[in-house]
Design a protein around this motif. Structure first.
Motif, short mmCIF file in Angstrom:
data_model
loop_
_atom_site.label_atom_id
_atom_site.label_comp_id
_atom_site.label_asym_id
_atom_site.label_seq_id
_atom_site.Cartn_x
_atom_site.Cartn_y
_atom_site.Cartn_z
N ALA A 84 0.84 -1.20 0.00
CA ALA A 84 0.00 0.00 0.00
C ALA A 84 0.87 1.25 0.00
N HIS A 85 0.24 2.37 -0.28
CA HIS A 85 0.97 3.64 -0.24
C HIS A 85 1.62 3.83 1.13
N GLY A 86 2.82 4.31 1.13
CA GLY A 86 3.56 4.53 2.36
C GLY A 86 2.88 5.50 3.30
N THR A 87 2.07 6.39 2.77
CA THR A 87 1.38 7.36 3.63
C THR A 87 0.34 6.69 4.53
N ASN A 88 -0.14 5.50 4.15
CA ASN A 88 -1.17 4.83 4.95
C ASN A 88 -0.73 4.63 6.39
N PHE A 89 0.52 4.27 6.58
CA PHE A 89 1.03 3.99 7.92
C PHE A 89 1.00 5.25 8.79
N ALA A 90 1.49 6.35 8.23
CA ALA A 90 1.51 7.61 8.96
C ALA A 90 0.09 8.13 9.18
N THR A 91 -0.76 8.01 8.18
CA THR A 91 -2.13 8.49 8.29
C THR A 91 -2.89 7.75 9.36
N ALA A 92 -2.72 6.43 9.43
CA ALA A 92 -3.40 5.64 10.46
C ALA A 92 -2.98 6.09 11.85
N THR A 93 -1.70 6.38 12.01
CA THR A 93 -1.21 6.87 13.30
C THR A 93 -1.78 8.25 13.60
N MET A 94 -1.78 9.13 12.60
CA MET A 94 -2.34 10.47 12.80
C MET A 94 -3.83 10.42 13.15
N ALA A 95 -4.53 9.43 12.62
CA ALA A 95 -5.96 9.30 12.88
C ALA A 95 -6.23 8.73 14.28
N GLY A 96 -5.18 8.33 14.99
CA GLY A 96 -5.36 7.88 16.36
C GLY A 96 -5.19 6.39 16.58
N PHE A 97 -4.80 5.66 15.54
CA PHE A 97 -4.55 4.23 15.72
C PHE A 97 -3.13 4.06 16.25
N LEU A 98 -2.98 3.31 17.33
CA LEU A 98 -1.68 3.13 17.95
C LEU A 98 -0.78 2.26 17.06
N PRO A 99 0.52 2.55 17.04
CA PRO A 99 1.43 1.77 16.20
C PRO A 99 1.32 0.26 16.43
N GLU A 100 1.11 -0.15 17.67
CA GLU A 100 1.00 -1.59 17.94
C GLU A 100 -0.28 -2.21 17.39
N ASN A 101 -1.21 -1.37 16.93
CA ASN A 101 -2.46 -1.86 16.34
C ASN A 101 -2.47 -1.78 14.82
N LEU A 102 -1.32 -1.48 14.25
CA LEU A 102 -1.18 -1.48 12.79
C LEU A 102 -0.59 -2.83 12.40
N ILE A 103 -1.35 -3.62 11.68
CA ILE A 103 -0.92 -4.96 11.30
C ILE A 103 -0.48 -4.94 9.84
N ILE A 104 0.78 -5.28 9.64
CA ILE A 104 1.38 -5.26 8.31
C ILE A 104 1.11 -6.60 7.61
N LEU A 105 0.60 -6.52 6.40
CA LEU A 105 0.37 -7.72 5.59
C LEU A 105 1.44 -7.81 4.51
N ASN A 106 2.04 -8.96 4.41
CA ASN A 106 3.07 -9.19 3.39
C ASN A 106 2.46 -9.39 2.02
N ALA A 107 3.31 -9.31 1.02
CA ALA A 107 2.89 -9.61 -0.34
C ALA A 107 3.21 -11.07 -0.64
N ASP A 108 2.41 -11.67 -1.51
CA ASP A 108 2.68 -13.04 -1.93
C ASP A 108 3.70 -13.02 -3.08
N ALA A 109 3.96 -14.15 -3.68
CA ALA A 109 4.96 -14.26 -4.74
C ALA A 109 4.62 -13.41 -5.97
N LYS A 110 3.34 -13.09 -6.16
CA LYS A 110 2.92 -12.27 -7.30
C LYS A 110 2.92 -10.77 -6.97
N GLY A 111 3.22 -10.42 -5.71
CA GLY A 111 3.24 -9.02 -5.30
C GLY A 111 1.91 -8.49 -4.81
N MET A 112 0.95 -9.40 -4.60
CA MET A 112 -0.37 -9.01 -4.10
C MET A 112 -0.47 -9.37 -2.61
N VAL A 113 -1.54 -8.94 -1.97
CA VAL A 113 -1.75 -9.24 -0.56
C VAL A 113 -1.69 -10.75 -0.35
#
Length: 171
Positions: A84-113
């Protein structure tokens, strides 16, 4: 678009202008809103945010209000694909979501979720998922072929979906 949006009668309207003086501008914004609703088959849209990160922020604040309105205060986790866009991480934090509640999803071999990881995360955190933020096509330029499936899975656990499609240019 940029030429029309920068015309003085449109771009230089004072926020406190009398409503009777800005009917033309409001009509244009209303028409655009109605076009987007029809194109996207949505019940409502807003043309208020004028940039990508602003749209992300508005969406997350609306998601928070939606869950709060339902009395669902435990929904405090945001799923963020690495693609996803790199801004998503910062925006979620700015919106009040705590860093420990941001769950990162890896990409598969095709580059998709990675759907296997997504299923595991939903199984473990389903009742706490507020939303997922998907960029489509993602930052690698890959179209997320499983977007509908991802959205259905998020909705099934009561979460909401933010899809950033670069202002619909690629959709």
């Amino acid at each position: 678009n940029d030429w029309a949006a920068s015309l003085p009668g449109f771009a230089e309207i004072h926020p406190e202008s009398p409503l009777e003086d800005i009917q033309g501008c409001l009509e244009i914004l209303y028409s655009i809103q109605e076009y987007f609703k029809a194109i996207l088959s949505l019940a409502a849209v807003t043309t208020q945010p004028v940039a990508g990160a602003q749209g992300e922020f508005v969406a997350l604040k609306m998601f928070q209000a939606y869950h709060q309105n339902k009395g669902d205060l435990k929904r405090n986790k945001i799923l963020l694909p690495k693609s996803a866009h790199g801004t998503n991480f910062a925006t979620a934090t700015m919106a009040g979501f705590l860093p420990e509640n941001l769950i990162i999803l890896n990409a598969d071999a095709k580059g998709m979720v990675d759907l296997i990881q997504l299923d595991a995360v939903l199984s473990q955190n389903g009742p706490e998922i507020a939303a997922i933020m998907v960029t489509n096509p993602n930052t690698s330029g890959i179209f997320e072929e499983n977007f509908k499936m991802i959205a259905d899975k998020i909705h099934a656990v009561g979460g909401l979906v933010f899809m950033d499609g670069a202002n619909l240019n690629a959709i």
